[in-house]
Design a protein around this motif. Structure first.
Motif, PDB file in Angstrom:
ATOM      1  N   HIS A  12     -23.299   4.731  36.254  1.00  0.00           N
ATOM      2  CA  HIS A  12     -23.795   3.720  37.199  1.00  0.00           C
ATOM      3  C   HIS A  12     -24.153   2.427  36.482  1.00  0.00           C
ATOM      4  CE1 HIS A  12     -25.764   1.813  40.511  1.00  0.00           C
ATOM      5  NE2 HIS A  12     -26.978   1.944  40.020  1.00  0.00           N
ATOM      6  N   GLN A  13     -23.725   1.316  37.046  1.00  0.00           N
ATOM      7  CA  GLN A  13     -24.091   0.005  36.514  1.00  0.00           C
ATOM      8  C   GLN A  13     -25.068  -0.668  37.474  1.00  0.00           C
ATOM      9  OE1 GLN A  13     -20.205  -1.419  34.055  1.00  0.00           O
ATOM     10  NE2 GLN A  13     -20.133  -1.810  36.222  1.00  0.00           N
ATOM     11  N   PRO A  66     -23.565   5.530  42.352  1.00  0.00           N
ATOM     12  CA  PRO A  66     -23.646   6.318  41.124  1.00  0.00           C
ATOM     13  C   PRO A  66     -22.734   7.546  41.117  1.00  0.00           C
ATOM     14  CG  PRO A  66     -25.839   5.639  41.803  1.00  0.00           C
ATOM     15  CD  PRO A  66     -24.908   5.192  42.889  1.00  0.00           C
ATOM     16  N   GLY A  67     -22.008   7.724  40.007  1.00  0.00           N
ATOM     17  CA  GLY A  67     -21.214   8.936  39.785  1.00  0.00           C
ATOM     18  C   GLY A  67     -19.918   9.026  40.561  1.00  0.00           C
ATOM     19  N   THR A  68     -19.500   7.944  41.202  1.00  0.00           N
ATOM     20  CA  THR A  68     -18.318   8.058  42.065  1.00  0.00           C
ATOM     21  C   THR A  68     -17.063   7.383  41.513  1.00  0.00           C
ATOM     22  OG1 THR A  68     -18.894   6.052  43.259  1.00  0.00           O
ATOM     23  CG2 THR A  68     -19.708   8.124  44.180  1.00  0.00           C
ATOM     24  N   ASN A 121     -12.120   2.846  41.662  1.00  0.00           N
ATOM     25  CA  ASN A 121     -12.800   3.581  42.741  1.00  0.00           C
ATOM     26  C   ASN A 121     -12.134   4.941  42.922  1.00  0.00           C
ATOM     27  OD1 ASN A 121     -14.353   1.285  43.225  1.00  0.00           O
ATOM     28  ND2 ASN A 121     -12.897   0.486  44.735  1.00  0.00           N
ATOM     29  N   VAL A 122     -12.917   6.001  42.751  1.00  0.00           N
ATOM     30  CA  VAL A 122     -12.327   7.345  42.793  1.00  0.00           C
ATOM     31  C   VAL A 122     -12.881   8.166  43.966  1.00  0.00           C
ATOM     32  CG1 VAL A 122     -11.925   9.482  41.514  1.00  0.00           C
ATOM     33  CG2 VAL A 122     -12.011   7.303  40.284  1.00  0.00           C
ATOM     34  N   ARG A 157     -10.269   8.675  47.078  1.00  0.00           N
ATOM     35  CA  ARG A 157     -10.725   9.620  48.117  1.00  0.00           C
ATOM     36  C   ARG A 157     -10.512   9.078  49.523  1.00  0.00           C
ATOM     37  NH1 ARG A 157     -16.903  11.820  48.588  1.00  0.00           N
ATOM     38  NH2 ARG A 157     -16.608  13.153  50.405  1.00  0.00           N
ATOM     39  N   THR A 158     -10.782   7.799  49.748  1.00  0.00           N
ATOM     40  CA  THR A 158     -10.559   7.284  51.111  1.00  0.00           C
ATOM     41  C   THR A 158      -9.064   7.262  51.434  1.00  0.00           C
ATOM     42  OG1 THR A 158     -10.528   4.939  50.430  1.00  0.00           O
ATOM     43  CG2 THR A 158     -12.664   5.846  51.121  1.00  0.00           C
TER      44      THR A 158
END
Ligand code: BTN
Length: 219
Positions: free
Chosen positions: A29-30, A45-47, A120-121, A137-138
Motif C-alpha cells: 500500500h502506498q 491495500p493489497g490489491t 491493477n489486479v 479482476r473487473t
C-alpha cells in the motif's frame, strides 16, 4: 536487492543511486502514490502490483523511452493472464478494451532511473478517473496471487530492457505497433491535435500534423 514493505509513501522513494541496478522495491500500500504529471496513484491495500525498479541505462539511451518498454512488459503480462490483447497508450498506459489497467513512471535522478509500475489486479472496483480504469479482476472475475505476476512482469521487463539497452527502441518497434492504442485515432496532446500515425523509433508520437515529444493524450 529486493525491498518489500507493508506500507510506504511511494515505492519510488525506496530506491536510490547507491543501490545495484535491478534493485526492486514493492509494497502492499502506498499512502502517497505518484502518477505522471504530478498526479496521484491511489490503491486499495493489497490489491495491486506497486513496484519500482532501479535502472542504470547507458548515456546514449533516452530514459523517457522506459515507460514504453515497461508498458510492453506489462501488456505482455496482462495478455498472458487474460488471454486477450492489451494496448499501449503512449507514453505510459496499458489498456484493455479502452480501460486503464496500468501506468508507468520514469523518474530520472542522480543519473539513474527509478521506473515505477502500478498494475491493477484484484480491485473489485476502481475510483473514477479521466480515463476509465479496470483491474484484471473487473475484467475476468478472477482473484490472483500477486507474487507470480510480479515475477513474470520482472522477467519480461528484464528481457525487453536488455533489448532496448543494446539496440534501442527500434528493436521493439513491431511489438509496440501491434499494440498501439492511438494509431488511426484523432487525439490532442497539449496544443497539438491530429490523427495518430504511430510511435517513432525515438519514442515520440507521430501525428499527421507533426511529432510530439511528451504530454498527455486525450481523445
Ligand atoms: C501514471 O499512470 O500516471 C503512472 C502511475 C505509476 C504508479 C506506480 S505504483 C509504483 C510506483 N510508485 C509510485 O508512487 N508510482 C509508481
Amino acid at each position: 536487492m529486493r525491498i518489500h514493505v507493508p506500507e510506504c509513501e511511494s515505492t519510488q522513494t525506496l530506491l536510490d543511486a547507491s543501490m545495484p541496478e535491478w534493485s526492486v522495491a514493492t509494497t502492499d500500500h502506498q499512502t502517497d502514490g505518484r502518477g505522471r504529471l504530478g498526479r496521484r496513484w491511489v490503491d486499495a491495500p493489497g490489491t495491486s502490483l506497486l513496484v519500482s525498479v532501479l535502472l542504470k541505462p547507458p548515456v546514449e539511451r533516452n530514459p523517457a523511452e522506459l515507460t514504453l518498454v515497461a508498458g510492453l512488459a506489462v501488456a505482455e503480462t496482462v495478455e498472458r493472464e487474460l488471454g486477450r490483447e492489451a494496448q499501449i497508450k503512449w507514453p505510459n498506459d496499458v489498456l484493455v478494451d479502452g480501460a486503464k489497467v496500468s501506468g508507468g513512471l520514469a523518474d530520472l535522478r542522480d543519473g539513474v532511473v527509478v521506473l515505477g509500475i502500478g498494475l491493477n489486479v484484484n480491485q473489485s472496483e476502481l475510483p473514477e478517473t479521466r480515463l476509465p480504469a479496470a483491474s484484471l479482476r473487473t475484467i475476468d472475475g478472477r482473484v490472483r496471487k500477486l507474487e507470480p505476476l510480479l515475477e513474470h512482469l520482472l522477467t519480461t521487463l528484464r528481457a525487453h530492457y536488455g533489448t532496448w539497452r543494446e539496440h534501442g527502441l527500434a528493436a521493439l518497434h513491431g511489438e509496440f505497433a501491434a499494440r498501439d492504442a492511438l494509431r488511426g485515432r484523432r487525439v490532442a496532446v497539449g496544443d497539438a491535435t491530429g490523427i495518430a500515425l504511430g510511435i517513432r523509433d525515438d519514442g515520440r508520437l507521430i501525428l499527421d500534423s507533426g511529432v510530439v515529444e511528451s504530454g498527455e493524450v486525450t481523445f
